[in-house]
Design an enzyme around this catalytic site. Structure first.
Site, PDB file in Angstrom:
ATOM      1  N   TYR A  94       0.847  -0.980   0.050  1.00  0.00           N
ATOM      2  CA  TYR A  94      -0.087  -0.008   0.227  1.00  0.00           C
ATOM      3  C   TYR A  94       0.175   1.334  -0.101  1.00  0.00           C
ATOM      4  CZ  TYR A  94      -3.841   3.377   1.268  1.00  0.00           C
ATOM      5  OH  TYR A  94      -4.498   4.404   1.573  1.00  0.00           O
ATOM      6  N   LYS A  98       0.825   4.179  -2.619  1.00  0.00           N
ATOM      7  CA  LYS A  98       0.206   5.172  -2.639  1.00  0.00           C
ATOM      8  C   LYS A  98       1.981   6.677  -2.574  1.00  0.00           C
ATOM      9  CE  LYS A  98      -4.324   5.353  -2.373  1.00  0.00           C
ATOM     10  NZ  LYS A  98      -4.783   5.798  -2.742  1.00  0.00           N
TER      11      LYS A  98
END
Length: 178
Positions: A94, A98
Protein backbone atom coordinates in the site's frame (compact mmCIF):
# COMPACT_ATOMS: atom_id res chain seq x y z
CA UNK A 1 -10.44 0.20 -22.00
CA UNK A 2 -12.86 0.73 -19.09
CA UNK A 3 -11.19 4.04 -18.20
CA UNK A 4 -11.36 5.18 -21.82
CA UNK A 5 -15.08 4.31 -21.98
CA UNK A 6 -15.69 6.14 -18.69
CA UNK A 7 -14.06 9.33 -19.96
CA UNK A 8 -15.86 9.06 -23.30
CA UNK A 9 -19.21 8.62 -21.53
CA UNK A 10 -18.63 11.84 -19.57
CA UNK A 11 -17.63 13.72 -22.74
CA UNK A 12 -20.71 12.44 -24.57
CA UNK A 13 -23.01 13.42 -21.69
CA UNK A 14 -21.50 16.79 -20.71
CA UNK A 15 -19.39 17.83 -23.72
CA UNK A 16 -16.08 17.85 -21.86
CA UNK A 17 -14.34 16.90 -18.61
CA UNK A 18 -13.13 19.65 -16.30
CA UNK A 19 -12.10 17.76 -13.16
CA UNK A 20 -10.92 14.23 -12.47
CA UNK A 21 -10.67 12.90 -8.91
CA UNK A 22 -8.81 9.60 -8.65
CA UNK A 23 -9.76 7.97 -5.37
CA UNK A 24 -9.37 4.24 -6.00
CA UNK A 25 -7.81 1.92 -3.51
CA UNK A 26 -7.74 -1.35 -1.64
CA UNK A 27 -5.83 -2.77 1.31
CA UNK A 28 -4.14 -6.14 1.59
CA UNK A 29 -2.12 -5.50 4.74
CA UNK A 30 0.48 -8.07 5.60
CA UNK A 31 4.05 -8.08 6.83
CA UNK A 32 6.46 -8.18 3.89
CA UNK A 33 7.81 -11.65 4.74
CA UNK A 34 4.27 -13.07 4.67
CA UNK A 35 2.91 -11.14 1.68
CA UNK A 36 1.78 -13.17 -1.31
CA UNK A 37 2.62 -11.89 -4.77
CA UNK A 38 -1.10 -11.64 -5.52
CA UNK A 39 -1.57 -9.30 -2.54
CA UNK A 40 1.23 -7.11 -3.85
CA UNK A 41 -0.12 -7.12 -7.41
CA UNK A 42 -3.71 -6.36 -6.41
CA UNK A 43 -2.75 -3.30 -4.37
CA UNK A 44 -0.29 -1.95 -6.94
CA UNK A 45 -2.84 -2.40 -9.74
CA UNK A 46 -5.70 -0.94 -7.75
CA UNK A 47 -3.85 2.24 -6.87
CA UNK A 48 -1.40 2.84 -9.70
CA UNK A 49 -3.33 1.47 -12.65
CA UNK A 50 -6.53 2.86 -11.13
CA UNK A 51 -4.92 6.31 -11.22
CA UNK A 52 -3.15 5.88 -14.57
CA UNK A 53 -6.16 4.72 -16.62
CA UNK A 54 -8.57 7.63 -16.13
CA UNK A 55 -5.73 10.17 -16.11
CA UNK A 56 -4.24 8.93 -19.36
CA UNK A 57 -7.55 9.15 -21.21
CA UNK A 58 -8.74 12.45 -19.77
CA UNK A 59 -5.30 13.94 -20.55
CA UNK A 60 -5.71 12.87 -24.17
CA UNK A 61 -9.15 14.54 -24.18
CA UNK A 62 -7.66 17.80 -22.91
CA UNK A 63 -4.78 17.65 -25.38
CA UNK A 64 -7.26 17.27 -28.24
CA UNK A 65 -9.22 20.29 -27.01
CA UNK A 66 -6.03 22.37 -26.95
CA UNK A 67 -5.08 21.17 -30.43
CA UNK A 68 -8.53 22.27 -31.61
CA UNK A 69 -7.84 25.78 -30.29
CA UNK A 70 -9.93 25.58 -27.13
CA UNK A 71 -8.78 26.86 -23.75
CA UNK A 72 -8.53 24.24 -21.04
CA UNK A 73 -8.59 25.04 -17.32
CA UNK A 74 -8.76 21.54 -15.87
CA UNK A 75 -7.86 19.73 -12.66
CA UNK A 76 -6.67 16.30 -11.60
CA UNK A 77 -6.82 15.43 -7.91
CA UNK A 78 -5.24 12.13 -6.88
CA UNK A 79 -5.45 10.38 -3.54
CA UNK A 80 -2.21 9.25 -1.95
CA UNK A 81 -1.70 8.48 1.74
CA UNK A 82 0.50 9.24 4.73
CA UNK A 83 1.51 5.56 4.40
CA UNK A 84 3.08 6.45 1.05
CA UNK A 85 4.91 9.43 2.52
CA UNK A 86 6.00 8.19 5.95
CA UNK A 87 5.38 4.44 5.78
CA UNK A 88 3.31 2.15 7.97
CA UNK A 89 4.23 -1.30 9.26
CA UNK A 90 2.40 -4.04 7.38
CA UNK A 91 1.76 -1.87 4.34
CA UNK A 92 4.75 -2.26 2.03
CA UNK A 93 2.42 -2.80 -0.92
CA UNK A 94 0.00 0.00 0.00
CA UNK A 95 2.76 2.46 0.93
CA UNK A 96 4.69 1.73 -2.26
CA UNK A 97 1.55 2.17 -4.35
CA UNK A 98 0.65 5.45 -2.65
CA UNK A 99 4.22 6.74 -2.98
CA UNK A 100 3.88 5.89 -6.67
CA UNK A 101 0.66 7.93 -6.85
CA UNK A 102 2.52 10.88 -5.28
CA UNK A 103 5.32 10.63 -7.88
CA UNK A 104 2.75 10.17 -10.65
CA UNK A 105 1.08 13.40 -9.47
CA UNK A 106 4.26 15.45 -9.54
CA UNK A 107 5.32 14.18 -12.97
CA UNK A 108 1.82 14.48 -14.46
CA UNK A 109 1.72 18.09 -13.28
CA UNK A 110 4.89 18.78 -15.24
CA UNK A 111 3.65 17.03 -18.37
CA UNK A 112 0.11 18.41 -18.43
CA UNK A 113 0.79 22.06 -17.54
CA UNK A 114 1.18 22.89 -21.24
CA UNK A 115 -2.47 21.91 -21.75
CA UNK A 116 -3.86 24.07 -18.92
CA UNK A 117 -4.16 21.19 -16.46
CA UNK A 118 -3.13 21.18 -12.81
CA UNK A 119 -2.43 17.94 -11.01
CA UNK A 120 -2.29 17.69 -7.22
CA UNK A 121 -2.83 15.01 -4.60
CA UNK A 122 -4.27 14.77 -1.16
CA UNK A 123 -2.86 12.51 1.55
CA UNK A 124 -5.87 12.22 3.85
CA UNK A 125 -6.00 10.77 7.34
CA UNK A 126 -9.60 10.02 8.28
CA UNK A 127 -11.66 7.31 9.87
CA UNK A 128 -13.21 5.30 7.05
CA UNK A 129 -14.04 1.67 6.39
CA UNK A 130 -10.43 1.27 5.23
CA UNK A 131 -8.92 2.67 8.43
CA UNK A 132 -11.29 1.47 11.16
CA UNK A 133 -9.49 -1.88 11.46
CA UNK A 134 -6.11 -0.14 11.77
CA UNK A 135 -6.94 1.01 15.29
CA UNK A 136 -8.51 4.32 14.31
CA UNK A 137 -11.93 2.91 15.15
CA UNK A 138 -10.86 2.65 18.81
CA UNK A 139 -10.62 6.42 19.27
CA UNK A 140 -12.91 8.46 21.55
CA UNK A 141 -15.99 10.09 20.02
CA UNK A 142 -14.52 13.60 19.94
CA UNK A 143 -11.44 12.39 18.05
CA UNK A 144 -13.62 10.34 15.70
CA UNK A 145 -15.68 13.45 14.92
CA UNK A 146 -12.50 15.44 14.27
CA UNK A 147 -11.22 12.65 11.96
CA UNK A 148 -14.46 12.32 9.96
CA UNK A 149 -13.91 12.07 6.20
CA UNK A 150 -16.16 15.04 5.45
CA UNK A 151 -13.31 17.31 6.55
CA UNK A 152 -11.38 16.21 3.45
CA UNK A 153 -13.96 17.62 1.02
CA UNK A 154 -13.08 21.34 1.36
CA UNK A 155 -9.54 20.96 0.02
CA UNK A 156 -10.74 18.72 -2.80
CA UNK A 157 -13.36 21.32 -3.67
CA UNK A 158 -10.75 24.08 -3.61
CA UNK A 159 -8.31 22.07 -5.75
CA UNK A 160 -11.14 21.48 -8.26
CA UNK A 161 -11.94 25.19 -8.45
CA UNK A 162 -10.49 28.01 -10.55
CA UNK A 163 -9.09 29.49 -7.31
CA UNK A 164 -6.35 26.84 -7.32
CA UNK A 165 -5.28 27.50 -10.93
CA UNK A 166 -1.69 28.35 -9.97
CA UNK A 167 -1.21 25.33 -7.72
CA UNK A 168 0.15 22.17 -9.32
CA UNK A 169 2.46 19.28 -8.51
CA UNK A 170 1.69 19.48 -4.80
CA UNK A 171 0.80 16.87 -2.20
CA UNK A 172 -1.51 18.08 0.58
CA UNK A 173 -1.59 16.19 3.85
CA UNK A 174 -5.06 16.72 5.31
CA UNK A 175 -6.75 15.52 8.46
CA UNK A 176 -9.64 17.01 10.34
CA UNK A 177 -9.54 20.77 9.95
CA UNK A 178 -5.83 20.87 9.11
Amino acid sequence: ADAEQMVQAVVERFGRVDVLVNNAGILRDRMLVNMAEGEWDAVIAGHLKGTFGPTRHVAAHWRELVKAGETVDARIINTTSPSGIYGNVGQTNYGAAKAGVAAFTVISAMELARYGVTCNAIAPAAITRMTEDLGMGQLDEQTKAAMAPHWIAPIVTWLASPESAGVTGRIFQVSGRE
